[in-house]
Scaffold this motif. Sequence first.
Motif, short mmCIF file in Angstrom:
data_model
loop_
_atom_site.label_atom_id
_atom_site.label_comp_id
_atom_site.label_asym_id
_atom_site.label_seq_id
_atom_site.Cartn_x
_atom_site.Cartn_y
_atom_site.Cartn_z
N ALA A 1 0.84 -1.20 0.00
CA ALA A 1 0.00 0.00 0.00
C ALA A 1 0.87 1.26 0.00
O ALA A 1 0.57 2.24 -0.70
CB ALA A 1 -0.92 0.00 1.23
N GLY A 2 1.97 1.20 0.76
CA GLY A 2 2.90 2.34 0.81
C GLY A 2 3.57 2.60 -0.53
O GLY A 2 3.73 3.75 -0.95
N ILE A 3 3.95 1.53 -1.21
CA ILE A 3 4.59 1.67 -2.52
C ILE A 3 3.60 2.24 -3.54
O ILE A 3 3.96 3.08 -4.37
CB ILE A 3 5.18 0.32 -2.99
N GLU A 4 2.36 1.81 -3.46
CA GLU A 4 1.33 2.34 -4.37
C GLU A 4 1.13 3.84 -4.14
O GLU A 4 0.95 4.61 -5.08
CB GLU A 4 0.02 1.57 -4.20
N SER A 5 1.20 4.26 -2.88
CA SER A 5 1.10 5.69 -2.57
C SER A 5 2.31 6.45 -3.12
O SER A 5 2.19 7.56 -3.64
CB SER A 5 1.01 5.91 -1.06
N ALA A 6 3.48 5.82 -3.01
CA ALA A 6 4.71 6.43 -3.53
C ALA A 6 4.65 6.57 -5.05
O ALA A 6 5.14 7.56 -5.61
CB ALA A 6 5.93 5.60 -3.12
#
Length: 206
Positions: free
Chosen positions: A106-111
């Motif tokens: 989820a964090g990578i998708e936000s990045a």
Amino acid sequence: MNIEKSTIALAGMFQAAELVRQIARQGLFDQGQFETSIQSLLKLEADSVEDVYGEIGGIKTGLQVLCGQLGAGVQREMEVMHYVLGMILLERKLMKSDDLLLNIRAGIESAQAQVEMYTINHPNVIVYLANLYSQTLGTLDFRLKVNGEKRFLENQNNADKIRALLLAGIRSTVLWRQKGGKRLQFIFSRRKILRKAQQLLERIKS
């Protein structure tokens, strides 16, 4: 094990480790290779292992360091090996936690969304990835200790880049495992890996 695919992923691990060493020891690093490493972290969906890194030239540093570590009669960089082995250990622990894996994805998708607004090496993106590392892998019962010059390590920009690179290194480690990578290959398949890494470097030159 697909030797070419696993060697490319292994080079991704060694590149992230070498860039961490450069930042911690010298405060300097190859910007192009840094961007490739960060880009590989954000490439969740790829058609091939090579596609994760854009092209083979993007991991030239990783291939060179890998050859140096595995070659006979070469002065080995033990700090780089320490970081690579640490990544392997962290990846094993990470794969046991579904919650952390979901949080990282989820964090990578936000990045990825941030990169569309800014650029791959924008401070906001690097800080976000550094915090993602701290809030996920940084909570595990094993901490990867980075050695270096105090003045470089205490610089917040450097610290953020190092954490972002460690996260990228873990992404390459997951890929390496998926392609059949195992720690014992450093002993039993050393020559095969070295030969393939040398062939890939030759491909870059040509």
